[in-house]
Design a protein around this motif. Structure first.
Motif, mmCIF file in Angstrom:
data_model
loop_
_atom_site.group_PDB
_atom_site.id
_atom_site.type_symbol
_atom_site.label_atom_id
_atom_site.label_comp_id
_atom_site.label_asym_id
_atom_site.label_seq_id
_atom_site.Cartn_x
_atom_site.Cartn_y
_atom_site.Cartn_z
ATOM 1 N N ALA A 1 -4.156 15.821 2.797
ATOM 2 C CA ALA A 1 -4.063 14.468 2.251
ATOM 3 C C ALA A 1 -4.116 13.485 3.402
ATOM 4 O O ALA A 1 -3.577 13.734 4.482
ATOM 5 N N ALA A 2 -4.790 12.370 3.183
ATOM 6 C CA ALA A 2 -4.883 11.345 4.226
ATOM 7 C C ALA A 2 -4.691 9.986 3.598
ATOM 8 O O ALA A 2 -5.174 9.723 2.497
ATOM 9 N N LYS A 3 -3.940 9.148 4.279
ATOM 10 C CA LYS A 3 -3.791 7.780 3.770
ATOM 11 C C LYS A 3 -3.847 6.797 4.925
ATOM 12 O O LYS A 3 -3.546 7.137 6.079
ATOM 13 N N LEU A 4 -4.250 5.596 4.569
ATOM 14 C CA LEU A 4 -4.404 4.549 5.571
ATOM 15 C C LEU A 4 -3.553 3.366 5.108
ATOM 16 O O LEU A 4 -3.858 2.734 4.105
ATOM 17 N N ASN B 1 -1.654 -0.168 6.429
ATOM 18 C CA ASN B 1 -1.469 -1.177 7.481
ATOM 19 C C ASN B 1 -2.156 -0.780 8.790
ATOM 20 O O ASN B 1 -1.636 -1.025 9.874
ATOM 21 N N GLY B 2 -3.284 -0.130 8.672
ATOM 22 C CA GLY B 2 -4.034 0.227 9.867
ATOM 23 C C GLY B 2 -3.581 1.496 10.553
ATOM 24 O O GLY B 2 -3.986 1.768 11.670
ATOM 25 N N ILE B 3 -2.727 2.274 9.895
ATOM 26 C CA ILE B 3 -2.294 3.547 10.466
ATOM 27 C C ILE B 3 -2.759 4.669 9.563
ATOM 28 O O ILE B 3 -2.487 4.663 8.360
ATOM 29 N N LEU B 4 -3.473 5.585 10.166
ATOM 30 C CA LEU B 4 -3.962 6.740 9.416
ATOM 31 C C LEU B 4 -2.949 7.876 9.544
ATOM 32 O O LEU B 4 -2.505 8.188 10.649
ATOM 33 N N THR B 5 -2.584 8.451 8.421
ATOM 34 C CA THR B 5 -1.691 9.602 8.442
ATOM 35 C C THR B 5 -2.369 10.733 7.693
ATOM 36 O O THR B 5 -2.719 10.582 6.526
ATOM 37 N N VAL B 6 -2.575 11.822 8.378
ATOM 38 C CA VAL B 6 -3.186 12.996 7.758
ATOM 39 C C VAL B 6 -2.104 14.055 7.637
ATOM 40 O O VAL B 6 -1.440 14.388 8.622
ATOM 41 N N THR B 7 -1.905 14.528 6.419
ATOM 42 C CA THR B 7 -0.899 15.559 6.187
ATOM 43 C C THR B 7 -1.620 16.877 5.939
ATOM 44 O O THR B 7 -2.457 16.965 5.034
#
Lengths: 152, 133
Positions: free
Chosen positions: A124-127, A129-135
């Motif tokens: 899963a990946a979300k963006l 406020n300009g921060i990408l987090t890939v789980t």
């Protein structure tokens, strides 16, 4: 006149012992320096990544300000995660004079080898406020499993 | 423009006025500043800051941009690779133009803050007609 009796001298004096002591001191010094000074590591490639490890998952974060979700492309192949994208904009507006241009625009691509095997189906990946987090969930084979101890 | 490859930019730390009691890490955000006849625009990269975390002020010609990172959703766990540090943002600019303070507008999208500072319209010289009477 002071007399130095022969028996006062150390029985055997290694002339290299002093060098050895200095070398050890330097080794210690360089060790603490490396630990303290935060080296940017193998970075120098955009974007810089932080990787967090939890017992069952890996979290990869990157700062990608101004990148739209439609301009971002993530793919995984085996144990290599590739982050590609572009930051559009930055074209000079007509009639505007620039005082500062520090923000970079353009395309980027980065591949990172994951330290553990992951389940490629549940990424899963979300963006936000300009921060990408890939789980990335770890593959079941490498997830720690509780072993129950039974008394007999 | 989009053909250009982006390079890694080291984050520069910023120091607030006076010494902080808290050991807080501040970074100076990268900015673009451009000016048209009507307004001055400041674009700043503040990834990780939500709309409630932005503090903007214009006081005595000093524009202060401050961004506080929301701690919610901060990853927990063991850090196995750290290439960038996380901190708040702070940067100040001296604005030389006269700005119409009431019309300042700011938007935040995808971690990019855009501040539009419209220039104040200089008062039109009033013409005094002299009537012959």
């Amino acid at each position: 006149m002071a007399f130095i009796r022969f028996s006062d001298r150390p029985t055997f004096r290694n002339p290299w012992a002093e060098f050895e002591r200095i070398r050890q001191g330097l080794d210690e010094l360089s060790k603490t320096y490396v630990e303290k000074g935060k080296t940017p590591g193998p970075a120098n490639v955009f974007p810089a990544l932080n990787i967090y490890e939890e017992p069952d998952r890996l979290l990869i974060t990157a700062e990608l300000p101004g990148v739209k979700t439609t301009d971002l492309d993530l793919s995984i192949e085996g144990e290599t995660l590739t982050i590609q994208g572009q930051r559009s904009g930055g074209d000079s507006e007509t009639g505007a004079s620039y005082h500062r241009r520090e923000i970079q625009y353009g395309s980027f691509s980065r591949a990172v080898t994951l330290p553990v095997k992951v389940d490629t189906e549940t990424i899963a990946a979300k963006l936000t406020n300009g921060i990408l987090t890939v789980t990335l969930l770890k593959a079941s084979a490498v997830t720690p499993r509780q072993i129950k101890v039974t008394a007999e | 423009m989009s053909e250009q490859e982006m390079k890694f930019q080291e984050k520069k730390t910023a120091t607030p006025d006076g010494e902080a009691t808290k050991n807080q890490l501040y970074f100076a955000p990268h900015v673009d500043i451009f000016e048209t006849e009507q307004e001055v625009t400041v674009v700043a990269d503040i990834p990780g800051v939500g709309p409630d975390g932005v503090e903007l002020s214009l006081e005595k010609n000093i524009l202060t941009i401050q961004g506080r990172r929301s701690t919610a959703g901060k990853p927990v766990g063991r850090l196995i690779l750290e290439e960038y540090e996380i901190g708040d943002y702070l940067r100040r600019f001296t604005v030389t133009e006269t700005i119409d303070q009431d019309k300042i507008e700011a938007t935040l999208a995808n971690g990019v803050l855009k501040v539009c500072l419209p220039k104040a319209v200089p008062a039109q010289p009033k013409k005094i007609e002299v009537r012959i009477g």
